[in-house]
Design an enzyme around this catalytic site. Sequence first.
Site, PDB file in Angstrom:
ATOM      1  N   TYR A 118       0.843  -1.201   0.000  1.00 31.87           N
ATOM      2  CA  TYR A 118       0.000   0.000   0.000  1.00 31.87           C
ATOM      3  C   TYR A 118       0.877   1.249   0.000  1.00 31.87           C
ATOM      4  O   TYR A 118       1.863   1.339   0.724  1.00 31.87           O
ATOM      5  CB  TYR A 118      -0.902   0.026   1.248  1.00 31.87           C
ATOM      6  CG  TYR A 118      -1.703   1.310   1.369  1.00 31.87           C
ATOM      7  CD1 TYR A 118      -2.999   1.371   0.874  1.00 31.87           C
ATOM      8  CD2 TYR A 118      -1.157   2.454   1.953  1.00 31.87           C
ATOM      9  CE1 TYR A 118      -3.738   2.552   0.949  1.00 31.87           C
ATOM     10  CE2 TYR A 118      -1.890   3.641   2.036  1.00 31.87           C
ATOM     11  CZ  TYR A 118      -3.172   3.671   1.533  1.00 31.87           C
ATOM     12  OH  TYR A 118      -3.893   4.838   1.605  1.00 31.87           O
ATOM     13  N   GLU A 206      -3.808   7.528  -3.907  1.00 33.66           N
ATOM     14  CA  GLU A 206      -3.734   6.236  -3.223  1.00 33.66           C
ATOM     15  C   GLU A 206      -3.483   5.114  -4.217  1.00 33.66           C
ATOM     16  O   GLU A 206      -4.213   4.965  -5.197  1.00 33.66           O
ATOM     17  CB  GLU A 206      -5.037   5.977  -2.459  1.00 33.66           C
ATOM     18  CG  GLU A 206      -4.958   4.756  -1.573  1.00 33.66           C
ATOM     19  CD  GLU A 206      -6.250   4.536  -0.783  1.00 33.66           C
ATOM     20  OE1 GLU A 206      -7.296   4.283  -1.409  1.00 33.66           O
ATOM     21  OE2 GLU A 206      -6.196   4.608   0.456  1.00 33.66           O
TER      22      GLU A 206
END
Length: 398
Positions: A118, A206
């Site tokens: 991530y 993101e």
Amino acid sequence: MNIHEYQAKSLLKKYGVAVPRGGVAYTPQEAETVARELGGPVWVVKSQIHAGGRGAGRFKGNPEGKGGVRVVKSIEEVGKNAGEMLNNVLITKQTGPEGREVKRLYVEEGADIKRELYLGLLTDRATGRVTIMASTEGGMEIEEVAHNTPEKIVKVAIDPATGVQGYHTRKIAFALGLEGKQVGSAAKFITAAYKAFIDLDCAIVEINPLIVTGAGDILALDAKISFDDNALFRHKDIEELRDEAEEDPYEIEAAKHSLNYVKLDGNIGCMVNGAGLAMATMDIIKLYGGEPANFLDVGGGATKERVTAAFKLILSDSNVEGILVNIFGGIMRCDVIAEGVVAAAREVHLHVPLVVRLEGTNVDLGKKILAESGLPILSADNLADAAEKVVKAVKEAA
Ligand code: GDP
Ligand code: MN
């Protein structure tokens, strides 16, 4: 403002962020054409909606079926799956039970995923800096990771004067367990993503998951970008990426009239001038046991036309069972507000109780206009009185 995954990837790619090759498709035929151009042997067909959790999502009416992200191994399967997804409603954790209709697909070359990580960039209000967040727990919602295993998230705040430095990217790369040439690839990736974030006035970038492939390459397998609306005027080309089908129709209408409007779940519509007063009005409605249907700030210098537009907007929400107009006439004159309210109430058949609290410049004239309008308007003398009256009127009307 949000954009689709394929648009985010295309922007990031321009800045040097590594992304898989792919193309957008609006029909199954187009999906097959894109797949043919990419070449096989594996493709991924991805639903494009402004919500995450597509992979684990399900299509409406087919809860046992496959999700909104599908890995396929032939051109025919690309077309077949595209046909199953397009014009159908995808329900994910983030869409709510009503889901979102899929109108566009992104067809990508399949990736050989070895690890899912991530990476996120956002403005951290506590430090006032763009902060890079990274985690080894990719592919799942970062909120969940933050809740269950916060120690698995590393955060690095970037000083705007220096930008991203080698020690920042190394700290992140090592926290992600990257090694060898991957550390350099990650540095390039993170530096490019940060440049995109700053240049494009982003609020969030993101990448979830950021993957390490079998060959050791680092790629953005998913990408989400939210832009700072206050800076959009600097980016006409980004404004053009807006997909109105993904946005709240009430909020689009409000933006056309320069109204700050946010739809909420309650049944008491509010029209207020000034964001602070609007917040206080919502609070006091709740204090008296009601639920606001919206936040609406008509601004300091609203015209009669804008007030009319605001009023129509509130009334077009079928959840609204009562309206509270709360205006402090400073720059704005109370008589202008009163005229707008009367004009709008006449134009749109007013079918719910209306409480108006006016204070400030020309308040007596404003109250006179309301009283002489012949409309069933309840006048209130102060904020508490207004909230109490509207909550009571809605209960009685129900
Ligand atoms: P989201 O569910 O809306 O966040 O959509 P993502 O783009 O993150 O895709 C969900 C999941 O699908 C990813 O976490 C991957 O596990 C999987 N996926 C996406 N692209 C590929 C691919 O090219 N190959 C394989 N094997 N899996 C993929
Ligand atoms: Mn994702």
